[in-house]
Scaffold this active site. Structure first.
Site, PDB file in Angstrom:
ATOM      1  N   GLU A 291       7.907   2.711  -8.319  1.00  0.00           N
ATOM      2  CA  GLU A 291       8.688   3.653  -7.517  1.00  0.00           C
ATOM      3  C   GLU A 291      10.145   3.240  -7.418  1.00  0.00           C
ATOM      4  O   GLU A 291      11.041   4.091  -7.325  1.00  0.00           O
ATOM      5  CB  GLU A 291       8.085   3.793  -6.112  1.00  0.00           C
ATOM      6  CG  GLU A 291       6.760   4.562  -6.059  1.00  0.00           C
ATOM      7  CD  GLU A 291       5.555   3.659  -6.295  1.00  0.00           C
ATOM      8  OE1 GLU A 291       5.730   2.473  -6.659  1.00  0.00           O
ATOM      9  OE2 GLU A 291       4.418   4.159  -6.116  1.00  0.00           O
TER      10      GLU A 291
ATOM     11  N   PHE B 289      -5.119   4.564   6.117  1.00  0.00           N
ATOM     12  CA  PHE B 289      -4.903   3.982   4.789  1.00  0.00           C
ATOM     13  C   PHE B 289      -3.591   4.501   4.203  1.00  0.00           C
ATOM     14  O   PHE B 289      -3.327   5.695   4.184  1.00  0.00           O
ATOM     15  CB  PHE B 289      -6.073   4.353   3.872  1.00  0.00           C
ATOM     16  CG  PHE B 289      -5.882   3.883   2.456  1.00  0.00           C
ATOM     17  CD1 PHE B 289      -5.848   2.531   2.151  1.00  0.00           C
ATOM     18  CD2 PHE B 289      -5.712   4.801   1.425  1.00  0.00           C
ATOM     19  CE1 PHE B 289      -5.653   2.098   0.846  1.00  0.00           C
ATOM     20  CE2 PHE B 289      -5.520   4.375   0.118  1.00  0.00           C
ATOM     21  CZ  PHE B 289      -5.480   3.016  -0.170  1.00  0.00           C
ATOM     22  N   GLN B 290      -2.782   3.609   3.725  1.00  0.00           N
ATOM     23  CA  GLN B 290      -1.464   3.900   3.145  1.00  0.00           C
ATOM     24  C   GLN B 290      -0.546   4.637   4.122  1.00  0.00           C
ATOM     25  O   GLN B 290       0.309   5.425   3.718  1.00  0.00           O
ATOM     26  CB  GLN B 290      -1.599   4.652   1.819  1.00  0.00           C
ATOM     27  CG  GLN B 290      -2.211   3.768   0.731  1.00  0.00           C
ATOM     28  CD  GLN B 290      -2.050   4.312  -0.680  1.00  0.00           C
ATOM     29  OE1 GLN B 290      -1.984   5.513  -0.877  1.00  0.00           O
ATOM     30  NE2 GLN B 290      -2.004   3.421  -1.660  1.00  0.00           N
TER      31      GLN B 290
ATOM     32  N   LYS C 164       0.248  15.203   4.173  1.00  0.00           N
ATOM     33  CA  LYS C 164      -0.557  15.858   3.138  1.00  0.00           C
ATOM     34  C   LYS C 164      -1.019  17.251   3.568  1.00  0.00           C
ATOM     35  O   LYS C 164      -1.031  18.186   2.758  1.00  0.00           O
ATOM     36  CB  LYS C 164      -1.767  14.966   2.825  1.00  0.00           C
ATOM     37  CG  LYS C 164      -2.597  15.427   1.654  1.00  0.00           C
ATOM     38  CD  LYS C 164      -3.695  14.400   1.367  1.00  0.00           C
ATOM     39  CE  LYS C 164      -4.534  14.844   0.172  1.00  0.00           C
ATOM     40  NZ  LYS C 164      -5.615  13.864  -0.093  1.00  0.00           N
TER      41      LYS C 164
ATOM     42  N   MET D 233      25.900 -15.733 -11.917  1.00  0.00           N
ATOM     43  CA  MET D 233      26.890 -15.571 -10.845  1.00  0.00           C
ATOM     44  C   MET D 233      26.605 -16.526  -9.689  1.00  0.00           C
ATOM     45  O   MET D 233      27.522 -17.061  -9.058  1.00  0.00           O
ATOM     46  CB  MET D 233      26.894 -14.114 -10.360  1.00  0.00           C
ATOM     47  CG  MET D 233      28.021 -13.783  -9.418  1.00  0.00           C
ATOM     48  SD  MET D 233      29.647 -14.030 -10.163  1.00  0.00           S
ATOM     49  CE  MET D 233      30.003 -12.393 -10.795  1.00  0.00           C
TER      50      MET D 233
END
Lengths: 98, 566
Positions: B48, B110-111, B160, B467
């Site tokens: 993602e 969940f999630q 959802k 760096m």
């Protein structure tokens, strides 16, 4: 890092009118914190304006940074309709605005 | 029409044809709707974060909105770095995430994660959609908000059940925004005319306002000596004789000197970032300041502006040009002085004539700049190579230079290049990266292969976090800490595992042929460039120091370090 706002830092009162959306208050408080101020007192009232729920918020805040900078950052929030300083403070020489 | 279909309808209405995403549980209704939609191309990235950064690169390269999509929970949290990156650089982006069904919010489902709460600080605005009826209106508002004023990412978190709920087709008013009147610029013009040493200071705001042409016209008409920020590179074009280049921590001596000496600074579309200004107390000590920006909150934020002008930069620049066209500025002595500084204090990198010598970063980038086509888009990562590109590649347009300026996100380059290639299918797109940055989103090689994108990857490999190593050397008594990457994988073999051809070069005499080979190849190709570990970026200003105290020392012999290690 946000500077610490000691108890003897200047104190300001801000009133704010904003839409009563999800996370509205969190959004406001987060800006106050990240821009270097601490909330000393807060009063919130939800009112119906036409079809919209509005929050009227009175904040007493402390901080050493220019409060005008905080005001302009709060005004940028999409859900904020108005921000007023109870006692406007000019921390820089004022810019001429074209 | 259900909520998911409303989203696609909004995409169609706003001519959004390419989106970057990754499916999962709570966003499945949208992916189900995508099956029947032939007008939206969904690009499946492999993480993602890659989706968000690809959407960012798409937006930077095209000037259009970038769109990314993910599911709830880890899908959303993985987006966060990419969205923060867009936020810090004011990139227009729409972020859509699925959320657990409304009834489960707050139950530790969940999630489930509080996306709205955890992303407040990295968005221009965000919504948690509470009913299907409000979704079409929120979509319209979000799309307008992301692209108007000072752009930025707008995040819509959609449960959802809202995605699945049927709702009526809403009447959407998409009337164009009225053109705003130009502010009075009489005072600005008067200040410019009164100044003896005026300097033009521009940043990424020029491109955000799509004002590149207006700016170029103003820069030519005014013939003001000019400096640019990292995000302003490419303005006002590589042929401008008045451009002194990038200022700041790794800026040119010429640019920093002009800032130090000027008596008026005309700041346009820039926020006076600390990497550009150095220590504020010592920044442009003799200058009055005119600050022109789309965002009122940037005015006086860090430096008092004697005159502030807020509004559309295109309009303002057009008006300023008209004001100066009649009578030119009488600053010839100042122009000559700046030209002298430009000749002696620009970025210097001698091309290495010794064919068997190791490749140096600046010389490689200069060669790349000479060989690559004019419309090449370079997507950098973060680190030394990023600064070498900023210093030594000659860009003719700011949309050709994609760089993570505000957040400094390692791993930006590859997904950003993917996004840029989708936005400009015919252009040459090159991801110039370091060995550290490359490994942060290397999984996106699979995306390159899947879509057979012809983009080119160049890894400048110094086997360390260069760096960080440089700053440890210069500012931490050479106490190296956790910067060794000498156990890097074989990048050529790694690319080939993704079915991407690759080659490695190590010597100066291999540079030209290496670059020409990857550019000529009809498809994606990777060039692994081995460079010296001890190479530094010069000049440098100590973090927190003043720009006028730039350090420019010859690099130490590479052998020193080897001996110590041995």
């Amino acid at each position: 890092m946000t500077p610490k706002s000691s108890s003897n830092a200047p104190s300001y009162t801000i009133t704010c009118r904003m839409n009563h959306e999800a996370a509205a208050l969190e959004r406001l408080c987060q800006v106050v914190r990240i821009r270097g101020f601490r909330i000393a007192k807060m009063a919130v009232e939800s009112v119906l304006e036409g079809a919209d729920q509005t929050l009227n918020i009175a904040l007493t805040i402390q901080g050493v940074r220019p409060v005008a900078m905080l005001q302009s950052q709060l005004e940028k929030l999409h859900t904020v309709a108005e921000v007023k300083l109870a006692a406007p403070v000019l921390t820089h020489g004022a810019s001429r605005i074209a | 029409m259900n909520g998911a279909q409303h989203i696609l309808e909004a995409f169609h209405r706003h001519n959004i044809q390419t989106v970057f995403g990754y499916p999962g549980g709570c966003i499945m209704p949208l992916y189900d709707a995508l099956v029947d939609d032939v007008r939206v191309e969904h690009v499946l990235c492999r993480h993602e974060q890659g989706c968000a950064l690809a959407a960012d690169g798409y937006a930077r390269a095209s000037g259009r909105l970038g769109v990314c999509i993910a599911t709830s929970g880890p899908g959303a949290t993985n987006l966060i770095t990419g969205v923060a990156n867009a936020h810090r650089d004011s990139i227009p982006m729409l972020v859509i995430t699925g959320q657990v069904p409304s009834g489960l919010i707050g139950t530790d489902a969940f999630q489930e994660i509080d996306v709205l709460g955890m992303t407040l600080g990295i968005v221009k605005h965000s919504y948690l959609v509470e009913s299907a009826d409000e979704l079409p209106i929120i979509l319209e508002e979000a799309l307008e908000l992301a692209q108007s004023g000072r752009p930025g990412p707008v995040w819509i978190d959609i449960p959802k059940d809202v995605l699945l709920a049927e709702t009526a087709v809403a009447q959407i008013n998409t009337s164009a925004q009225p053109k705003t009147a130009c502010p009075d610029l009489t005072s600005a013009t008067a200040l410019l005319r009164a100044a003896r040493k005026p300097l033009l200071y521009s940043g990424g705001g020029i491109s955000l306002a799509h004002a590149e042409d207006s700016f170029r016209e103003f820069a030519e008409c005014s013939a003001l000596p000019a400096v640019v920020t990292l995000k302003g590179i490419g303005n006002p074009g590589k042929h401008s004789t008045h451009n002194l280049g990038m200022l700041g921590m790794h800026g040119s001596r010429a640019a920093n000197r002009a800032v130090d000496e000027c008596d008026l600074m005309l700041v346009i579309g820039a926020r006076l970032d600390d990497r550009a200004t150095g220590k504020l107390d010592g920044f442009a000590p003799n200058a009055r300041l005119i600050h022109i920006d789309a965002d009122a909150a940037e005015i006086n934020k860090l430096r008092h502006a004697e005159l502030a002008v807020r509004g559309d930069l295109n309009t303002i620049l057009g008006e300023l040009t008209r004001g100066l066209r009649e009578t030119s500025l009488e600053i010839n002595d100042w122009r000559k002085q700046c030209q002298t500084w430009r000749a002696t204090g620009g970025f210097q990198a001698a091309d290495n004539e010794e064919p068997l010598a190791p490749i140096t970063g600046p010389a490689f980038i200069r060669q790349l700049s000479r060989i690559a086509p004019d419309d090449t888009i370079i997507a950098c990562d973060v680190g030394q190579h990023q600064m070498w590109v900023a210093q030594h590649y000659e860009f003719d347009h700011p949309r050709h230079h994609l760089t993570s300026g505000g957040l400094g996100t390692m791993g930006f380059g590859l997904p950003a290049a993917i996004g840029a290639q989708f936005a400009n299918r015919q252009s040459t797109v090159i991801n110039v990266t370091g060995d550290g940055s490359f490994m942060m989103n290397a999984q996106e090689l699979a995306t390159v292969r899947r879509y057979n994108l012809p983009l080119k990857l160049i890894i400048m490999d110094n086997q360390c976090l260069g760096m960080v190593r440089q700053q440890q050397e210069l500012f931490y008594n050479n106490r190296e800490s956790q910067i060794d990457l000498d156990d890097n994988p074989d990048f050529v073999a790694m690319a080939r595992a993704f079915d991407i051809p690759a080659l490695k070069i190590e010597r100066t005499d291999q540079v030209r042929r290496g670059i020409e080979t990857i550019l000529a190849f009809n498809g994606p190709m990777l060039l692994h460039v081995a460079i010296a570990r001890e190479e530094n970026v010069w000049p440098i200003v100590k973090p927190g120091g003043s720009n006028k105290d730039m350090i420019n020392e010859p690099r130490r012999p590479a052998a020193d370090k080897k001996e110590k290690v041995a």
